[in-house]
Design a protein around this motif. Sequence first.
Motif, short mmCIF file in Angstrom:
data_model
loop_
_atom_site.label_atom_id
_atom_site.label_comp_id
_atom_site.label_asym_id
_atom_site.label_seq_id
_atom_site.Cartn_x
_atom_site.Cartn_y
_atom_site.Cartn_z
N VAL A 1 43.27 38.08 36.44
CA VAL A 1 42.00 37.17 37.61
C VAL A 1 41.53 38.82 38.13
CG1 VAL A 1 43.87 36.04 37.85
CG2 VAL A 1 44.06 37.58 39.43
N PRO A 2 40.47 38.26 39.07
CA PRO A 2 39.43 39.49 39.10
C PRO A 2 39.82 40.09 40.55
CG PRO A 2 37.90 37.21 38.38
CD PRO A 2 39.39 36.99 38.76
N ALA A 3 40.19 39.04 41.26
CA ALA A 3 41.02 39.88 42.77
C ALA A 3 41.51 39.05 43.20
CB ALA A 3 40.07 39.40 43.82
N LEU A 4 43.47 39.60 43.51
CA LEU A 4 44.11 38.53 44.27
C LEU A 4 45.11 39.71 45.81
CD1 LEU A 4 46.40 37.04 43.70
CD2 LEU A 4 47.54 39.58 43.14
N ARG A 5 45.26 38.60 46.24
CA ARG A 5 45.07 38.62 48.09
C ARG A 5 46.86 38.67 47.51
NH1 ARG A 5 42.93 35.92 53.46
NH2 ARG A 5 44.72 37.47 54.79
N SER B 1 40.51 43.45 40.28
CA SER B 1 40.76 44.34 39.05
C SER B 1 39.87 44.54 38.26
CB SER B 1 40.96 43.04 37.74
OG SER B 1 41.55 42.38 37.80
N GLY B 2 40.15 46.12 37.88
CA GLY B 2 38.61 46.83 37.33
C GLY B 2 37.40 46.06 36.93
N GLN B 3 36.25 46.47 37.76
CA GLN B 3 35.50 45.64 37.40
C GLN B 3 34.12 46.94 36.95
OE1 GLN B 3 34.49 41.91 38.93
NE2 GLN B 3 36.58 42.71 39.34
N LEU B 4 33.45 46.15 35.41
CA LEU B 4 32.81 46.94 35.27
C LEU B 4 30.96 46.64 35.27
CD1 LEU B 4 33.77 46.15 31.30
CD2 LEU B 4 34.41 47.68 32.88
N PRO B 5 29.77 47.07 34.99
CA PRO B 5 28.71 47.51 35.43
C PRO B 5 27.73 46.18 34.81
CG PRO B 5 29.12 49.20 34.11
CD PRO B 5 30.09 48.26 34.11
N LEU B 6 28.45 44.95 35.08
CA LEU B 6 28.23 43.69 34.50
C LEU B 6 26.93 43.17 35.00
CD1 LEU B 6 31.37 42.42 33.12
CD2 LEU B 6 29.65 43.48 31.77
N ALA C 1 30.59 48.23 42.03
CA ALA C 1 31.40 48.03 43.56
C ALA C 1 30.80 46.14 43.94
CB ALA C 1 30.58 49.58 45.16
N LEU C 2 29.19 46.39 43.81
CA LEU C 2 28.82 44.86 44.02
C LEU C 2 29.43 43.75 43.62
CD1 LEU C 2 26.78 44.08 45.83
CD2 LEU C 2 25.37 44.64 43.69
N ASN C 3 30.48 44.24 42.06
CA ASN C 3 30.85 42.85 41.82
C ASN C 3 32.28 43.47 41.97
OD1 ASN C 3 28.76 42.62 39.24
ND2 ASN C 3 29.40 43.61 38.49
N ALA C 4 32.88 43.93 42.57
CA ALA C 4 34.27 44.59 43.41
C ALA C 4 33.84 43.49 44.22
CB ALA C 4 34.44 45.51 43.60
N LEU C 5 33.14 43.93 45.37
CA LEU C 5 32.81 42.52 46.35
C LEU C 5 32.26 40.89 46.22
CD1 LEU C 5 30.29 45.06 48.61
CD2 LEU C 5 32.53 44.61 49.15
N ALA C 6 31.54 40.69 44.90
CA ALA C 6 31.57 39.60 44.67
C ALA C 6 33.61 39.13 44.22
CB ALA C 6 30.95 39.93 43.95
N ALA C 7 33.87 39.68 43.70
CA ALA C 7 35.84 39.41 43.56
C ALA C 7 36.52 39.45 44.63
CB ALA C 7 35.96 40.22 42.70
N VAL C 8 36.24 40.37 45.93
CA VAL C 8 37.19 40.35 47.08
C VAL C 8 36.06 38.64 47.48
CG1 VAL C 8 36.73 40.90 48.94
CG2 VAL C 8 37.22 42.75 47.66
N LYS C 9 35.33 38.29 47.96
CA LYS C 9 34.73 36.80 48.60
C LYS C 9 35.22 35.94 48.06
CE LYS C 9 30.10 34.36 49.55
NZ LYS C 9 29.41 34.08 49.77
N SER C 10 35.27 36.33 46.42
CA SER C 10 35.57 34.75 45.54
C SER C 10 37.45 34.37 46.34
CB SER C 10 35.79 34.61 44.78
OG SER C 10 36.79 35.92 43.82
N VAL C 11 38.19 35.40 46.74
CA VAL C 11 39.28 35.24 47.66
C VAL C 11 38.79 34.26 49.09
CG1 VAL C 11 41.45 36.65 47.50
CG2 VAL C 11 40.29 36.80 45.61
N VAL C 12 38.41 35.61 49.40
CA VAL C 12 38.02 35.40 51.08
C VAL C 12 37.34 34.11 52.06
CG1 VAL C 12 40.05 37.40 51.45
CG2 VAL C 12 37.46 37.22 51.51
N GLY C 13 36.36 33.94 51.05
CA GLY C 13 35.34 33.38 51.32
C GLY C 13 33.82 33.91 52.11
N ASP C 14 34.25 35.15 52.42
CA ASP C 14 33.05 35.80 53.46
C ASP C 14 33.80 37.44 54.00
OD1 ASP C 14 31.76 36.84 55.76
OD2 ASP C 14 32.29 35.07 57.25
#
Length: 156
Positions: free
Chosen positions: A28-32, A40-45, A73-86
């Motif tokens: 999964v992209p992120a897990l709480r 997870s590792g984020q590529l510069p996609l 890092a921007l992709n990682a922040l998006a993954a975090v948001k997908s789990v916590v919403g804000d």
Amino acid sequence: MAGGTVEGRLAGLGLKLPEVAAPLASYVPALRTGPYVYTSGQLPLVEGKLGVTGKVGAEVTPEEAKELARTCALNALAAVKSVVGDLDRVVRVVKVVGFVASASDFTGQPGVVNGASELLGEALGDAGVHARSAVGVAVLPLDAPVEVEIQVEVAD
């Protein structure tokens, strides 16, 4: 005030959170767990595609790679948001790990991973200050030059 929110600060930098990239394998992209979110590792996609491939110090310049780490890092922040919403629930970025696909004589991995660290600081202020590892590797998935994962602490 929009400029005071994480996404407002990103907008002030001319950035918008992307859609979370679909996993390339079985993860999964992120897990709480508890107060922490691990990405997870984020590529510069960008829009699901790598714009640049190859080794840093050979086909890819350190400056290009630093920008790619910023995208990770921007992709990682998006993954975090997908789990916590804000993203304003992020209390602190605890740890950043950056992997740099490096030519055999390239030793500037910390400068490359600064792209990710600097973006997190710009977006999160003091909460973006973190521990970090910058590791040179032989190859990354899809021949990506850089991969970044983050761990953040979030408030309930």
